[in-house]
Design a protein around this motif. Structure first.
Motif, short mmCIF file in Angstrom:
data_model
loop_
_atom_site.label_atom_id
_atom_site.label_comp_id
_atom_site.label_asym_id
_atom_site.label_seq_id
_atom_site.Cartn_x
_atom_site.Cartn_y
_atom_site.Cartn_z
N ASP A 32 0.86 -1.18 0.00
CA ASP A 32 0.00 0.00 0.00
C ASP A 32 0.90 1.24 0.00
N HIS A 33 0.86 2.03 1.02
CA HIS A 33 1.71 3.23 1.09
C HIS A 33 3.18 2.84 1.23
N MET A 34 4.02 3.66 0.67
CA MET A 34 5.46 3.62 0.93
C MET A 34 5.90 5.05 1.18
N GLY A 35 6.98 5.20 1.89
CA GLY A 35 7.39 6.57 2.13
C GLY A 35 8.66 6.71 2.93
N TRP A 36 8.93 7.94 3.33
CA TRP A 36 10.14 8.29 4.06
C TRP A 36 9.82 9.17 5.25
N TYR A 37 10.46 8.86 6.36
CA TYR A 37 10.46 9.70 7.53
C TYR A 37 11.91 10.08 7.81
N ARG A 38 12.09 11.05 8.68
CA ARG A 38 13.44 11.40 9.10
C ARG A 38 13.44 11.79 10.56
N GLN A 39 14.61 11.64 11.17
CA GLN A 39 14.77 12.02 12.57
C GLN A 39 16.11 12.68 12.76
N ALA A 40 16.07 13.94 13.15
CA ALA A 40 17.28 14.69 13.45
C ALA A 40 17.61 14.52 14.93
N LEU A 85 19.46 20.67 -1.26
CA LEU A 85 19.50 20.27 0.14
C LEU A 85 20.00 21.41 1.03
N LYS A 86 19.45 21.44 2.23
CA LYS A 86 19.79 22.45 3.22
C LYS A 86 20.34 21.77 4.47
N PRO A 87 21.14 22.48 5.26
CA PRO A 87 21.64 21.88 6.50
C PRO A 87 20.52 21.34 7.40
N GLU A 88 19.38 21.97 7.39
CA GLU A 88 18.26 21.50 8.23
C GLU A 88 17.64 20.20 7.73
N ASP A 89 18.08 19.72 6.57
CA ASP A 89 17.64 18.41 6.09
C ASP A 89 18.47 17.28 6.70
N THR A 90 19.51 17.64 7.41
CA THR A 90 20.36 16.63 8.04
C THR A 90 19.57 15.79 9.03
N ALA A 91 19.62 14.48 8.84
CA ALA A 91 18.85 13.57 9.69
C ALA A 91 19.14 12.14 9.27
N VAL A 92 18.66 11.20 10.05
CA VAL A 92 18.59 9.81 9.62
C VAL A 92 17.25 9.63 8.91
N TYR A 93 17.30 9.14 7.70
CA TYR A 93 16.09 8.95 6.90
C TYR A 93 15.68 7.48 6.95
N TYR A 94 14.42 7.26 7.26
CA TYR A 94 13.88 5.92 7.39
C TYR A 94 12.83 5.67 6.32
N CYS A 95 12.96 4.53 5.69
CA CYS A 95 11.97 4.08 4.73
C CYS A 95 10.89 3.30 5.47
N TYR A 96 9.65 3.42 5.00
CA TYR A 96 8.62 2.56 5.55
C TYR A 96 7.69 2.10 4.42
N LEU A 106 -2.73 -5.48 6.64
CA LEU A 106 -1.55 -4.71 6.31
C LEU A 106 -0.76 -4.38 7.58
N LYS A 107 0.54 -4.38 7.44
CA LYS A 107 1.42 -3.99 8.55
C LYS A 107 2.45 -3.00 8.06
N ASP A 108 2.92 -2.14 8.98
CA ASP A 108 3.97 -1.18 8.65
C ASP A 108 5.34 -1.80 8.94
N TYR A 109 6.21 -1.68 7.97
CA TYR A 109 7.59 -2.16 8.12
C TYR A 109 8.54 -0.99 7.94
N TRP A 110 9.67 -1.06 8.63
CA TRP A 110 10.64 0.03 8.64
C TRP A 110 12.03 -0.46 8.27
N GLY A 111 12.76 0.41 7.59
CA GLY A 111 14.16 0.15 7.35
C GLY A 111 15.01 0.58 8.54
N GLN A 112 16.31 0.33 8.42
CA GLN A 112 17.23 0.63 9.51
C GLN A 112 17.66 2.10 9.53
N GLY A 113 17.43 2.78 8.44
CA GLY A 113 17.78 4.20 8.38
C GLY A 113 19.08 4.43 7.64
N THR A 114 19.16 5.57 6.99
CA THR A 114 20.38 5.98 6.31
C THR A 114 20.65 7.44 6.64
#
Length: 120
Positions: A32-40, A85-96, A106-114
């Motif tokens: 279903d959905h796929m996407g990206w999250y990030r965490q600074a 890209l801007k310095p404020e984009d700096t983060a670990v990006y996670y795929c889901y 349906l279940k949500d699955y996550w990557g390890q982050g990059t």
């Protein structure tokens, strides 16, 4: 059952570009959905962009016009093209991905982050 593997992160100067990729593998009956999250550092994880199975996308306001999300349904892959890209984009990006694997829902699955680091 399902694994997500990201690639494409790195160090880039402000104004530069990176392309993130995420491949889902395992027992996948439908996606279903796929996407990206990030965490600074010191901040909560936040939504960056999502794309539905029909191709409809949604973006965090601050990345609109700079980031583009896309997916390849046959390859169970989602991409994030990041430009200007801007310095404020700096983060670990996670795929889901929201996937129907074994089972009935349906279940949500996550990557390890990059890590994405943008220097000024």
């Amino acid at each position: 059952q399902v694994q997500l593997a990201e690639s494409g992160g790195g160090l880039v100067q402000a104004g530069g570009s990176l392309r993130l990729s995420c491949v889902a593998s395992g027992i996948i009956r439908s996606t279903d959905h796929m996407g990206w999250y990030r965490q600074a550092p010191g901040k909560q994880r936040e939504l960056v962009a999502t794309v539905t199975s029909g191709g409809d996308s949604n973006y965090k306001e601050s990345v609109k016009g700079r980031f583009t999300i896309s997916r390849d349904g046959y390859k169970n892959t989602v991409y994030l093209q990041m430009n200007s890209l801007k310095p404020e984009d700096t983060a670990v990006y996670y795929c889901y991905a929201r996937i129907l694997s074994t089972g009935w829902s349906l279940k949500d699955y996550w990557g390890q982050g990059t890590q994405v680091t943008v220097s000024s």
